[in-house]
Design a protein around this motif. Structure first.
Motif, PDB file in Angstrom:
ATOM      1  N   ALA A   2       0.861  -1.327  -0.075  1.00 23.31           N
ATOM      2  CA  ALA A   2       0.114  -0.195  -0.072  1.00 23.31           C
ATOM      3  C   ALA A   2       0.916   1.251  -0.125  1.00 23.31           C
ATOM      4  N   GLU A   3       1.827   1.446   0.835  1.00 20.93           N
ATOM      5  CA  GLU A   3       2.737   2.467   1.080  1.00 20.93           C
ATOM      6  C   GLU A   3       3.613   2.736  -0.483  1.00 20.93           C
ATOM      7  N   ASN A   4       3.855   1.579  -1.032  1.00 24.12           N
ATOM      8  CA  ASN A   4       4.757   1.628  -2.270  1.00 24.12           C
ATOM      9  C   ASN A   4       3.627   2.196  -3.312  1.00 24.12           C
ATOM     10  N   VAL A   5       2.577   1.741  -3.476  1.00 26.12           N
ATOM     11  CA  VAL A   5       1.368   2.141  -4.524  1.00 26.12           C
ATOM     12  C   VAL A   5       1.056   3.957  -4.139  1.00 26.12           C
ATOM     13  N   ALA A   6       0.575   4.147  -2.829  1.00 29.81           N
ATOM     14  CA  ALA A   6       0.493   5.595  -2.559  1.00 29.81           C
ATOM     15  C   ALA A   6       1.637   6.057  -2.164  1.00 29.81           C
ATOM     16  N   PHE A   7       2.694   6.263  -2.958  1.00 28.94           N
ATOM     17  CA  PHE A   7       3.979   6.777  -2.719  1.00 28.94           C
ATOM     18  C   PHE A   7       3.909   7.875  -2.014  1.00 28.94           C
ATOM     19  N   GLY A   8       4.633   8.187  -0.930  1.00 27.93           N
ATOM     20  CA  GLY A   8       4.866   9.570   0.064  1.00 27.93           C
ATOM     21  C   GLY A   8       3.682   9.730   0.964  1.00 27.93           C
ATOM     22  N   LEU A   9       2.623   8.802   0.972  1.00 31.23           N
ATOM     23  CA  LEU A   9       1.678   8.978   1.889  1.00 31.23           C
ATOM     24  C   LEU A   9       1.634   7.874   3.094  1.00 31.23           C
ATOM     25  N   THR A  10       0.938   8.139   4.306  1.00 34.05           N
ATOM     26  CA  THR A  10       1.171   7.187   5.344  1.00 34.05           C
ATOM     27  C   THR A  10       0.090   6.538   5.293  1.00 34.05           C
ATOM     28  N   ASN A  11      -0.031   5.224   5.956  1.00 31.20           N
ATOM     29  CA  ASN A  11      -1.236   4.471   6.008  1.00 31.20           C
ATOM     30  C   ASN A  11      -2.470   5.190   6.139  1.00 31.20           C
ATOM     31  N   GLU A  12      -2.508   5.922   7.022  1.00 34.63           N
ATOM     32  CA  GLU A  12      -3.699   6.725   7.615  1.00 34.63           C
ATOM     33  C   GLU A  12      -4.465   7.800   6.269  1.00 34.63           C
ATOM     34  N   GLU A  13      -3.298   7.927   5.454  1.00 35.63           N
ATOM     35  CA  GLU A  13      -3.964   8.658   4.327  1.00 35.63           C
ATOM     36  C   GLU A  13      -4.151   8.225   3.003  1.00 35.63           C
ATOM     37  N   SER A  73      -3.596  -5.421 -12.877  1.00 34.61           N
ATOM     38  CA  SER A  73      -3.354  -7.248 -12.667  1.00 34.61           C
ATOM     39  C   SER A  73      -2.428  -7.452 -11.662  1.00 34.61           C
ATOM     40  N   LEU A  74      -2.741  -6.672 -10.340  1.00 35.10           N
ATOM     41  CA  LEU A  74      -1.623  -7.199  -9.234  1.00 35.10           C
ATOM     42  C   LEU A  74      -2.522  -7.908  -8.045  1.00 35.10           C
ATOM     43  N   TRP A  75      -3.833  -7.321  -8.280  1.00 39.76           N
ATOM     44  CA  TRP A  75      -4.755  -7.719  -7.263  1.00 39.76           C
ATOM     45  C   TRP A  75      -4.649  -8.983  -6.515  1.00 39.76           C
ATOM     46  N   GLU A  76      -4.754  -9.959  -7.357  1.00 37.10           N
ATOM     47  CA  GLU A  76      -4.991 -11.573  -7.031  1.00 37.10           C
ATOM     48  C   GLU A  76      -3.694 -11.850  -6.221  1.00 37.10           C
ATOM     49  N   PHE A  77      -2.383 -11.196  -6.845  1.00 35.69           N
ATOM     50  CA  PHE A  77      -1.206 -11.531  -6.398  1.00 35.69           C
ATOM     51  C   PHE A  77      -1.167 -11.137  -4.709  1.00 35.69           C
ATOM     52  N   VAL A  78      -1.540  -9.861  -4.621  1.00 37.43           N
ATOM     53  CA  VAL A  78      -1.554  -9.120  -3.307  1.00 37.43           C
ATOM     54  C   VAL A  78      -2.404  -9.754  -2.326  1.00 37.43           C
ATOM     55  N   GLN A  79      -3.626 -10.417  -2.750  1.00 38.13           N
ATOM     56  CA  GLN A  79      -4.377 -10.975  -1.992  1.00 38.13           C
ATOM     57  C   GLN A  79      -3.945 -12.498  -1.391  1.00 38.13           C
ATOM     58  N   SER A  80      -2.856 -12.993  -2.165  1.00 35.74           N
ATOM     59  CA  SER A  80      -2.290 -14.162  -1.573  1.00 35.74           C
ATOM     60  C   SER A  80      -1.088 -13.920  -0.630  1.00 35.74           C
ATOM     61  N   LEU A  81      -0.755 -12.578  -0.324  1.00 36.07           N
ATOM     62  CA  LEU A  81       0.276 -12.416   0.378  1.00 36.07           C
ATOM     63  C   LEU A  81      -0.020 -12.397   1.964  1.00 36.07           C
ATOM     64  N   PRO A  82       0.849 -12.659   3.053  1.00 33.72           N
ATOM     65  CA  PRO A  82       0.322 -12.926   4.381  1.00 33.72           C
ATOM     66  C   PRO A  82      -0.565 -11.646   4.921  1.00 33.72           C
ATOM     67  N   GLU A  83      -0.149 -10.678   4.577  1.00 31.57           N
ATOM     68  CA  GLU A  83      -0.795  -9.285   5.019  1.00 31.57           C
ATOM     69  C   GLU A  83      -1.360  -8.480   4.153  1.00 31.57           C
ATOM     70  N   LYS A  84      -1.808  -9.201   3.038  1.00 31.21           N
ATOM     71  CA  LYS A  84      -2.400  -8.469   1.848  1.00 31.21           C
ATOM     72  C   LYS A  84      -1.539  -7.074   1.521  1.00 31.21           C
ATOM     73  N   THR A  85      -2.239  -6.075   1.567  1.00 35.32           N
ATOM     74  CA  THR A  85      -1.652  -4.853   0.967  1.00 35.32           C
ATOM     75  C   THR A  85      -0.950  -4.172   2.021  1.00 35.32           C
ATOM     76  N   ASN A  86      -1.041  -4.725   3.292  1.00 34.47           N
ATOM     77  CA  ASN A  86      -0.013  -4.134   4.497  1.00 34.47           C
ATOM     78  C   ASN A  86       1.560  -5.180   4.341  1.00 34.47           C
ATOM     79  N   THR A  87       1.394  -5.970   3.527  1.00 36.88           N
ATOM     80  CA  THR A  87       2.796  -6.903   3.789  1.00 36.88           C
ATOM     81  C   THR A  87       4.039  -5.918   3.121  1.00 36.88           C
ATOM     82  N   ASN A  88       4.944  -6.174   3.752  1.00 36.84           N
ATOM     83  CA  ASN A  88       6.163  -5.526   3.639  1.00 36.84           C
ATOM     84  C   ASN A  88       6.855  -6.284   2.356  1.00 36.84           C
ATOM     85  N   ILE A  89       7.291  -5.381   1.385  1.00 35.70           N
ATOM     86  CA  ILE A  89       7.777  -6.260   0.276  1.00 35.70           C
ATOM     87  C   ILE A  89       9.405  -5.971   0.085  1.00 35.70           C
ATOM     88  N   GLY A  90      10.078  -5.548   1.189  1.00 32.60           N
ATOM     89  CA  GLY A  90      11.414  -5.410   0.945  1.00 32.60           C
ATOM     90  C   GLY A  90      12.125  -4.193   0.410  1.00 32.60           C
TER      91      GLY A  90
END
Length: 592
Positions: free
Chosen positions: A458-469, A483-500
């Motif tokens: 989420a923070e990578n897509v909404a670049f420069g914004l905090t989680n609250e924003e 075409s990234l939604w299905e992959f994100v849904q497979s992650l442990p914490e969905k859009t809140n997953t840290n991607i390194g």
């Protein structure tokens, strides 16, 4: 003669450094520095008064009958109603202990004020340098090593505040104290010697046990904030293009300033803790002298003037020795950190530009009009008299050999460079610095290596914004478009997953999709793809190309640079550039 005198003063380490500090200080800090100098003088007077306070005590102890014969002490003795000399002496000693405690408390408050002044300079210059480097734009970040920029923004201002300004305050304070003490000693007895023979190890150990836990917590807190500060600076510097395109420079500047503000408060406490031991030891010495006085009154019948003199100079010596030590440390620091002025002077007179942003619309077309460009350090054109129209809603591709000028043309369209000749207009409005901010609201940029921060999807897509924003509905929509939604849904914490850091937990194709999602989240009307698939395998390249095709629905304008011909299969037209010139236009089938 006058010029030689000025030169000698400037070459003097102390005076020359004071002049340099004065020259780099902003006007409001110059006014504060006057108040700081007055506090320095007040602190010196307090130190001198603290030493002089013992003169009447030793006089009444060692000169029997003085209490009753002295024109000031005798009325006090009779008015209050003391019944014995010992009672009066003990009361006088108690007053002195109380006065010294108050004096030391005031001295610590002065130290805190001085530290706050110096360390807020760190915050000021770090923020100013960050703004200054961003004002230099794209060419500067392409030319200068990023580690130098990081060092100059964070480390140098800290060193300037901690190793230059603070030691200068300490040096001036100790010099004033030393001058007053030596003057007093000279007036009292020019032949006197200095003596120091007291130790207060128990008091020191008690204080150390009290402060070490607090100091440890302080350092742990500072240590936890420092990486966040470094990370924010790293992200804003290495992500320059994304910061510029998404217009989030002010957000990063504020975030960096806030983290530094927290460190400033911790550094103020650290400075007070560092100054406290001297004050504690001094208070301990006073208590020790009081104990000796009580012992002498009741167990030692002889009182001699020499003993009083030695006592006076013992007090003076205990203050002179630390002063000399601090003066030496300050001089070493001031001499060693002169290099900080080289960087601090970069922002001398710099004021962030308050650019008036002119609105730019994009409803019809982008026109490139007789555009030529060469880099500042070269006279050879990279682009020559380019004329081109890009209509809203079309997908246009650019091909050409490496060094042909296609990426430079894209950087001109992004506003990173300004044309040497000609111009770029959007619906008739010229693309110039005053219209850049409005233009960048409308554009998105997907590079060959998408800049990924060490944070969540989420923070990578909404670049420069905090989680609250972050708008979660909008986030889901753009992830589906890329075409990234299905992959994100497979992650442990969905859009809140840290991607390194730099997207180490993602594949190359997934990183490109994050870049596309970021551009869409920013509300782009125009998407720029710069070799977005060149580092991908054939299958992933095909998938990304299909994602690009789904975006080419007439609402988005796509501008694509590619080496791979297959990436351009859905472009409405393809422009070939060679040696800075347009060689012609064609369709995808013409490339086969």
């Amino acid at each position: 003669m006058l010029n030689k005198t000025k030169l000698l003063l400037k070459n003097n380490l102390i005076i020359g450094t004071l002049i340099k500090i004065k020259d780099v200080l902003p006007n409001d800090y110059r006014k504060k520095s006057v108040r700081m100098m007055l506090l320095l003088f007040l602190n010196s007077l307090l130190e001198m008064v603290g030493l002089a306070a013992f003169l009447p005590l030793f006089s009444v102890i060692l000169q029997p009958g003085m209490i009753h014969s002295h024109r000031l002490l005798s009325p006090i003795y009779n008015t209050i109603g003391f019944t014995s000399d010992n009672q009066f002496i003990l009361a006088l000693a108690g007053i002195i202990v109380f006065s010294i405690t108050v004096k030391n408390t005031a001295s610590l408050l002065i130290v805190r004020t001085q530290a706050k002044f110096s360390l807020t300079l760190y915050q000021y210059f770090a923020k100013r340098l960050h703004q200054f480097y961003y004002s230099k734009g794209f060419p500067f970040f392409k030319k200068i090593n990023s580690n130098i920029i990081l060092r100059n923004i964070n480390t140098i201002p800290s060193q300037f505040a901690n190793q230059m300004v603070l030691p200068m305050f300490n040096l001036l304070t100790e010099l004033m104290i030393l001058l007053l003490i030596l003057t007093g000693l000279l007036l009292y007895d020019a032949k006197a010697i200095f003596l120091l023979a007291l130790t207060i190890l128990p008091i020191f150990l008690i204080f150390y046990n009290w402060v070490k836990g607090r100091s440890l917590r302080l350092e742990n807190e500072a240590n936890s904030i420092a990486p966040k500060l470094t990370q924010s600076i790293f992200q804003s510097v290495h992500g320059f293009a994304d910061v510029e395109i998404t217009n989030t420079q002010k957000r990063f500047s504020k975030r960096i300033s806030d983290y530094i503000g927290q460190l400033v408060q911790l550094n103020i406490k650290r400075t007070v803790y560092n100054a406290a031991p001297t004050k504690v030891i001094e208070t301990g010495m006073v208590i020790t002298i009081l104990a000796i006085t009580i012992y002498g009154l009741y167990f030692l019948p002889d009182r001699a003037g020499l003993t009083a003199l030695l006592g006076i100079f013992a007090l003076a010596a205990y203050r002179i020795l630390p002063s000399v030590n601090r003066i030496m440390l300050a001089l070493i620091s001031i001499k060693g950190y002169q290099f900080t002025f080289d960087v601090i002077n970069e922002v001398k007179g710099f004021t962030p530009k308050q650019t008036i942003s002119e609105k730019i619309l994009f409803e019809q077309a982008i026109h490139i009009n007789n555009l030529s460009f060469h880099f500042p350090d070269s006279s050879n054109n990279v682009l020559n008299h380019i004329n081109l129209t890009i209509n809203k809603g079309e997908s246009i591709g650019f091909i050409g050999t490496s060094g042909s000028g296609k990426t430079t043309l894209m950087n001109l369209l992004l506003g990173f460079w300004q044309p040497t000749e000609g111009n770029i207009t959007i619906d008739g409005t010229q693309l110039i610095p005053s219209t850049l901010q409005s233009w960048r609201v409308r554009i998105g940029y997907v590079q060959q290596e998408v800049y990924i921060i060490d944070a969540s999807v989420a923070e990578n897509v909404a670049f420069g914004l905090t989680n609250e924003e972050i708008d979660t509905d909008k986030l889901q929509r753009v992830l589906q478009q890329a075409s990234l939604w299905e992959f994100v849904q497979s992650l442990p914490e969905k859009t809140n997953t840290n991607i390194g850091e730099r997207g180490t937990k993602l594949s190359g194709g997934q990183r490109q999709r994050v870049g596309i999602s970021r551009a869409l989240y920013a509300g782009a009307d125009v998407l720029f793809f710069d070799e977005a698939t060149s580092a991908l395998d054939t299958q992933t390249e095909e998938e990304i190309t299909e994602s690009i095709r789904s975006l080419a629905d007439g609402n988005l304008t796509l501008i694509i640079i590619a080496h791979r011909k297959s990436t351009l299969k859905y472009c409405t037209r393809i422009v070939k550039i060679e040696k800075g010139n347009i060689q012609g236009e064609m369709k995808y089938n013409d490339l086969l």
